[in-house]
Design a protein around this motif. Structure first.
Motif, mmCIF file in Angstrom:
data_model
loop_
_atom_site.group_PDB
_atom_site.id
_atom_site.type_symbol
_atom_site.label_atom_id
_atom_site.label_comp_id
_atom_site.label_asym_id
_atom_site.label_seq_id
_atom_site.Cartn_x
_atom_site.Cartn_y
_atom_site.Cartn_z
ATOM 1 N N GLU A 164 0.834 -1.210 0.000
ATOM 2 C CA GLU A 164 0.000 0.000 0.000
ATOM 3 C C GLU A 164 0.862 1.251 0.000
ATOM 4 O O GLU A 164 0.598 2.193 -0.720
ATOM 5 N N THR A 200 9.773 1.436 5.845
ATOM 6 C CA THR A 200 8.605 0.762 6.396
ATOM 7 C C THR A 200 7.595 0.602 5.277
ATOM 8 O O THR A 200 7.299 1.556 4.558
ATOM 9 N N ARG A 207 3.798 -0.738 4.245
ATOM 10 C CA ARG A 207 2.489 -1.173 4.724
ATOM 11 C C ARG A 207 1.860 -2.058 3.648
ATOM 12 O O ARG A 207 1.784 -1.675 2.477
ATOM 13 N N CYS A 208 1.446 -3.282 4.067
ATOM 14 C CA CYS A 208 0.887 -4.227 3.098
ATOM 15 C C CYS A 208 -0.424 -4.797 3.611
ATOM 16 O O CYS A 208 -0.679 -4.783 4.817
ATOM 17 N N SER A 225 -3.670 -6.372 7.691
ATOM 18 C CA SER A 225 -2.463 -5.622 7.351
ATOM 19 C C SER A 225 -1.210 -6.213 7.984
ATOM 20 O O SER A 225 -1.246 -6.883 9.012
ATOM 21 N N GLY A 233 2.971 -5.048 8.488
ATOM 22 C CA GLY A 233 4.040 -4.068 8.301
ATOM 23 C C GLY A 233 5.346 -4.805 8.047
ATOM 24 O O GLY A 233 5.617 -5.831 8.638
ATOM 25 N N SER A 256 9.552 -4.088 7.613
ATOM 26 C CA SER A 256 10.584 -3.051 7.676
ATOM 27 C C SER A 256 11.962 -3.568 7.301
ATOM 28 O O SER A 256 12.283 -4.742 7.490
ATOM 29 N N GLN A 281 3.954 -7.632 12.074
ATOM 30 C CA GLN A 281 5.010 -7.143 11.190
ATOM 31 C C GLN A 281 6.136 -8.154 11.020
ATOM 32 O O GLN A 281 6.240 -9.137 11.744
#
Ligand code: ADP
Ligand code: MG
Length: 726
Positions: A83, A98, A100-101, A108, A110, A112, A143
């Motif tokens: 995203e 970072t 965001r997916c 969602s 994250g 990194s 994440q």
């Protein structure tokens, strides 16, 4: 007849690998100069390169997880859409990206990365990516940190291929995939793929067709189908190598005029009678194999593999005497001066008391004459030896590379034994073989003490016949191997050395290997020597041997050790091959984790050569469980477990892969893109057998022009040459 032949030639004939090799990648739609350039950076220039650019791995989307199903700490593959990606600097000044997916159900994730600012450019909003990593919870959010990420673009399908790509080249895996799809589609729509393998063989081996294999390796409907495709294409790679090797083998045999040796005769009988022991079963079998070769009018090209101590020297001398007994001469070539000297005295001792008819008189005999020729042979001696050699007065010539120099001419060279093959190239083999002025080709036996697995031998030495000495002479006490893991255990090693010396035995200490620096290696050997002399082995008579000593110094040290005037020989790997002092019963190898399996095995073979119980200490203080050390640990454990060189060779192949085994060959352009000598052991043997079926006795593939063409195209003239330069 090959299946492709039922399609008439001309423009409607199915496309061959040569056709693909001759089409630049730019024939494909969308490949302009820029893309062509990017492809070239990946090593892809032709359509052949492209369609054999196989996926590095596959993502099985039928098994992908949803982000919401994962537990913290779990490793998993998820497919998500990007995203937004942003990069900022951390307090320490590092770039932190970072991303965001969201997954297919809107959960969602994250992701990194640190110090990888380029990720922001790579992971543009909207791209579909496969993420493999460990799920963490951070402030309630799911994440992953620094996972493996592959972009898959808009590729659909359940099994998504991931191609080797280069971020620098700016080609994404799906762009590569799309180009391959297009290429395959266009071939299918027009002339199809030629399949050079005769149908009968394909059916017998249950291999899928070439076209189907290429299509499904790039777009497999299932992993099982992919495995079938891989098997076919890997087989093709192995077959091409074997065809080249078998062709070469048959061509040499066919072209050459060999010597028909008198293998049954009184000289050999008298030789057997002088031996203080009986031959092992393996020695008998191998000598018989050699005798069959020698009696044929084709020149022998045989590799003798035998572990250290398996009694290769005896086989070598028997081979040479079979030549001598028919009135020919024999040569034995060793890779180093030390070994040549040792062989010189060994051979002299073995043939002492044997005689041959003296051509000067029909009634008298003269002793079998052995001479040693190395670069150290003095001018006068050399002249004398060469004159006698050319006149037929020397029966056996032992030496180093000096044997293949200009000016060394034999009267009738009948058989050549080359020890430690891996140090000589094919040209050198050929140079010695062709030393006869009448064009008669001497028989060649190549000996190696480095056992390699059977399938690897078929590839690395595929132009030779192979004999194996797989039995040690009786009465050997097996060497006990101990891995000394800390200072306390190391002190046991030194105590054992002192104890053995007190018992009248001798010891070797092998000093740490220093890669790529002779100089450092020597200084490390000198330092070890100095330390041992005042500490661990104070009071013992120590000698130092390393590669930078002059040859007379080396000789003096070796001679002193051999005669028992030194208790301990502190040495670099110069003692690796052939040194034979039966009184030595203990070896300590320092920093043993730096050596490879084969090398450790060779070194260890310097002890256990007499009737004494022998011990080999591998000193390696490995307490750090790092990955690199895990492999060392496996190597050392294997050495502790077994003294069987062939078993160790298999372990080595498993641990290192064939890259190192094939050595330099592997570094050149290489056709083994899919096949692995390790994973595909069974296929190697099958490919070799098929190659023998397809190549006729003159070494031609005349009935299989497509295969012939393919071997040439893929291996290339230069590479087939390369294949034979071991
Ligand atoms: P390799 O070169 O294969 O390492 P060698 O030829 O040096 O082995 O032989 C090792 C030792 O074994 C030598 O001392 C040799 O005399 C001895 N030997 C060879 N064959 C036999 C046998 N059949 N029986 C007993 N001892 C043997
Ligand atoms: Mg030997």
């Amino acid at each position: 007849m090959s299946p492709e032949r039922d399609t008439a030639g001309g423009d409607s004939a199915p496309l061959t690998l040569r056709d693909f090799a001759s089409m630049p990648a730019s024939v494909l739609r969308g490949v302009g100069p820029k893309k062509a350039d990017a492809l070239a950076q990946l090593g892809i220039e032709s359509v052949l390169d492209l369609i054999t650019h196989y996926p590095r791995r596959y993502v099985d989307r039928t098994r992908e997880a949803l982000v919401s199903e994962l537990q913290p700490g779990e490793q998993a593959t998820v497919v998500v859409r990007v995203e937004q990606a942003t990069t900022r600097r951390t307090k320490r000044g590092q770039a932190m990206t970072t991303v965001r997916c969201v997954d297919g159900q809107g959960n969602s994730l994250g992701v990194s990365f640190f110090g990888q600012a380029w990720r922001e450019r790579q992971l543009t909003p909207g791209s579909l990516v496969v993420v493999y990593g460990k799920l963490e919870l951070f402030r309630g959010a799911r994440q992953m940190t620094s996972p493996v990420v592959d972009l898959i673009g808009d590729r659909t399908g359940r099994i998504v291929p991931i191609y080797p790509q280069s971020d620098k080249a700016g080609m994404s895996t799906w762009e590569i995939g799309d180009l391959i799809d297009e290429a395959l589609r266009r071939v299918d729509a027009r002339r199809g793929f030629a399949d050079p393998l005769p149908v009968a063989i394909r059916q017998r081996l249950e291999l899928v067709g070439r076209g189907e294999a290429l299509r499904t390796i790039h777009a497999p409907p299932s992993l099982a189908v992919m495995a079938q495709a891989r098997r076919r294409l890997a087989f093709d790679e192995l077959l091409r190598v074997q065809l080249a090797l078998v062709q070469r083998k048959r061509q040499i045999e066919h072209a050459a005029q060999g010597i028909v040796h008198e293998v049954d005769g009184t000289l050999l009988e008298r030789f057997w009678a002088t031996l203080p022991f009986t031959l092992t079963g393996a020695q008998q079998r191998v000598i018989e194999e050699i005798a069959v070769d020698l009696a044929r009018p084709l020149p022998m090209h045989r590799l003798l593999q035998g572990d250290v101590g398996s009694g290769k020297t005896l086989v070598a001398v028997a081979t040479l005497l079979m030549a001598v007994q028919g009135g020919n001469q024999g040569a034995l070539m060793a890779p180093t001066e030390v070994l040549a000297d040792q062989h010189g005295s060994g051979v002299r001792a073995l043939v002492a008391g044997l005689s041959v008819p003296d051509p000067a008189s029909l009634l008298t005999e003269r002793p079998v004459r052995v001479e040693l020729l190395t670069h150290r042979t003095g001018v006068a001696d050399r002249r004398r030896i060469l004159a006698a050699l050319a006149a037929g007065g020397v029966d056996l010539l032992v030496g180093t590379h000096a044997l293949i120099q200009e000016g060394v001419t034999f009267a009738r060279l009948g058989a050549v034994v080359i020890d430690e093959q891996h140090r000589f190239g094919v040209e050198q083999r050929a140079a010695l073989r062709d030393k006869n002025h009448d064009g008669m080709i001497a028989d060649v036996l190549v000996m190696t003490a480095t056992p390699i697995p059977r399938t690897a031998a078929m590839t690395v030495y595929g132009d030779l016949d192979v004999s194996v000495l797989d039995e040690l002479p009786p009465g050997r006490t097996p060497i006990e191997t101990i891995w000394a893991r800390d200072h306390l255990e190391e002190s046991v090693a030194w105590a054992t050395v002192r104890h053995e010396v007190a018992e009248g035995r001798q010891a070797y200490v092998v000093t740490p290997l220093v890669e790529d620096s002779d100089k450092l290696e020597v200084s490390s050997a000198e330092a070890t020597f100095a330390r041992l002399g005042v500490h661990e082995l104070a009071g013992l008579r120590l000698g130092l041997l390393h590669g930078r000593l002059g040859s007379s110094e080396k000789d003096a040290v070796m001679e002193a050790f051999r005669r028992g005037r030194l208790d301990v020989l502190v040495a670099t790997t110069v003692i690796e091959v052939g040194v034979d002092v039966p009184n030595a019963s203990v070896m300590v190898i320092l920093d043993a984790d730096r050596f490879g399996i084969a090398q450790l095995h060779q070194l260890r073979g310097r002890v256990g050569r007499g009737r004494y119980h022998s011990t080999c200490f591998l000193v390696a203080h490995l307490n750090d469980p790092e990955a690199a050390q895990a492999v060392s640990a496996e190597r050392l454990s294997a050495l502790v477990r077994t003294t069987d060189g062939f078993e160790l060779a298999e372990v080595d192949l498993d641990l290192r892969g064939e890259g190192t085994l094939m050595g330099e060959r592997q570094k050149g352009r290489n056709d083994l893109k899919l096949a692995s000598l390790r994973r595909d052991r069974e296929l190697v043997g099958v490919a070799r057998q098929v190659a023998f079926e397809l190549v006729d006795e003159r070494g031609s593939l005349g009935e299989h022009p497509l295969l012939e063409d393919e071997v040439r195209t893929v291996l290339g003239e230069a590479d087939t040459e390369f294949l034979f330069k071991s």
